[in-house]
Design a protein around this motif. Structure first.
Motif, PDB file in Angstrom:
ATOM      1  N   LEU A 140       0.812  -1.204   0.000  1.00 11.29           N
ATOM      2  CA  LEU A 140       0.000   0.000   0.000  1.00 11.29           C
ATOM      3  C   LEU A 140       0.851   1.262   0.000  1.00 11.29           C
ATOM      4  O   LEU A 140       0.558   2.221  -0.699  1.00 11.29           O
ATOM      5  CB  LEU A 140      -0.930   0.004   1.215  1.00 11.29           C
ATOM      6  CG  LEU A 140      -1.913  -1.159   1.280  1.00 11.29           C
ATOM      7  CD1 LEU A 140      -2.691  -1.124   2.583  1.00 11.29           C
ATOM      8  CD2 LEU A 140      -2.849  -1.120   0.093  1.00 11.29           C
ATOM      9  N   ARG A 141       1.901   1.259   0.815  1.00  9.09           N
ATOM     10  CA  ARG A 141       2.762   2.441   0.908  1.00  9.09           C
ATOM     11  C   ARG A 141       4.081   2.037   1.547  1.00  9.09           C
ATOM     12  O   ARG A 141       4.177   1.040   2.241  1.00  9.09           O
ATOM     13  CB  ARG A 141       2.092   3.546   1.706  1.00  9.09           C
ATOM     14  CG  ARG A 141       1.751   3.167   3.123  1.00  9.09           C
ATOM     15  CD  ARG A 141       0.892   4.237   3.815  1.00  9.09           C
ATOM     16  NE  ARG A 141       0.452   3.798   5.108  1.00  9.09           N
ATOM     17  CZ  ARG A 141      -0.633   3.075   5.358  1.00  9.09           C
ATOM     18  NH1 ARG A 141      -1.391   2.690   4.382  1.00  9.09           N
ATOM     19  NH2 ARG A 141      -0.948   2.732   6.576  1.00  9.09           N
ATOM     20  N   ALA A 142       5.077   2.867   1.292  1.00  9.58           N
ATOM     21  CA  ALA A 142       6.381   2.686   1.922  1.00  9.58           C
ATOM     22  C   ALA A 142       6.419   3.547   3.179  1.00  9.58           C
ATOM     23  O   ALA A 142       5.827   4.622   3.236  1.00  9.58           O
ATOM     24  CB  ALA A 142       7.489   3.093   0.958  1.00  9.58           C
ATOM     25  N   MET A 143       7.113   3.055   4.203  1.00 10.17           N
ATOM     26  CA  MET A 143       7.260   3.814   5.442  1.00 10.17           C
ATOM     27  C   MET A 143       8.602   4.535   5.406  1.00 10.17           C
ATOM     28  O   MET A 143       9.583   4.013   4.870  1.00 10.17           O
ATOM     29  CB  MET A 143       7.180   2.891   6.649  1.00 10.17           C
ATOM     30  CG  MET A 143       5.829   2.211   6.789  1.00 10.17           C
ATOM     31  SD  MET A 143       5.623   1.292   8.294  1.00 10.17           S
ATOM     32  CE  MET A 143       6.769  -0.042   8.078  1.00 10.17           C
ATOM     33  N   LEU A 144       8.630   5.685   6.008  1.00 19.20           N
ATOM     34  CA  LEU A 144       9.880   6.449   6.068  1.00 19.20           C
ATOM     35  C   LEU A 144      10.842   5.774   7.030  1.00 19.20           C
ATOM     36  O   LEU A 144      10.468   5.362   8.107  1.00 19.20           O
ATOM     37  CB  LEU A 144       9.618   7.879   6.526  1.00 19.20           C
ATOM     38  CG  LEU A 144       8.789   8.722   5.571  1.00 19.20           C
ATOM     39  CD1 LEU A 144       8.498  10.081   6.201  1.00 19.20           C
ATOM     40  CD2 LEU A 144       9.519   8.899   4.250  1.00 19.20           C
ATOM     41  N   ALA A 145      12.093   5.696   6.622  1.00 21.65           N
ATOM     42  CA  ALA A 145      13.114   5.052   7.454  1.00 21.65           C
ATOM     43  C   ALA A 145      13.669   5.996   8.502  1.00 21.65           C
ATOM     44  O   ALA A 145      14.070   5.590   9.572  1.00 21.65           O
ATOM     45  CB  ALA A 145      14.247   4.514   6.591  1.00 21.65           C
TER      46      ALA A 145
END
Length: 150
Positions: A140-145
């Motif tokens: 669905l989406r990438a998370m910020l690292a």
């Protein structure tokens, strides 16, 4: 949409392999000392991780955090197909054999035969569903690292 966070462990064409952490709700259950899942948790089995192939159109790299999702109706239909259908067919086959006034060993074999036939159906259906993109988990989406830059 049911969502689960995870981490990309491998890249594939049009998809990624995502490692998720398996969770249980044993900490909130009053029967955890008397159930098999509670025993598995105390033995540390719950620390295992799941591996999911999820369709993805984002440009990701190994190690990226993502949120994977699957539609609720897909999950519910899959659960009914895998858990309920074999039980219903087993009971129906055994009941039919019992109605025909057969001996008990034949009733047992009929129930097992019904279960085996339903298992074959589930296996055939799952192979067909593996190629259907509408039934697959998706990123669905990438998370910020790290912290976002201004």
């Amino acid at each position: 949409m049911i969502e689960e966070p995870g981490r990309v462990v491998a890249l594939d064409v049009g998809a990624v392999w995502v490692e998720t952490r398996r969770k249980t709700t044993c900490s909130g259950c009053s029967a955890k000392s008397g159930c098999g899942q509670g025993l598995m948790d105390t033995l540390g089995v719950r620390e295992q991780r799941g591996l999911i192939r999820a369709l993805c159109d984002l440009h990701l790299q190994v190690g990226d955090g993502v949120v994977v999702g699957i539609r609720e109706d897909v999950l519910l239909r899959g659960a009914v197909l895998v858990y309920l259908l074999p039980l219903i067919v087993l009971m129906a086959a055994a009941s039919l054999a019992a109605q025909l006034s057969t001996r008990e060993p034949i009733v047992i074999l009929a129930g097992l035969g019904g279960f085996f036939i339903s298992w074959l159906f589930v296996r055939m259906r799952s192979r067909r569903a593996a190629a259907d993109p509408n039934l697959q988990p998706v990123v669905l989406r990438a998370m910020l690292a790290g912290p976002a830059s201004p």
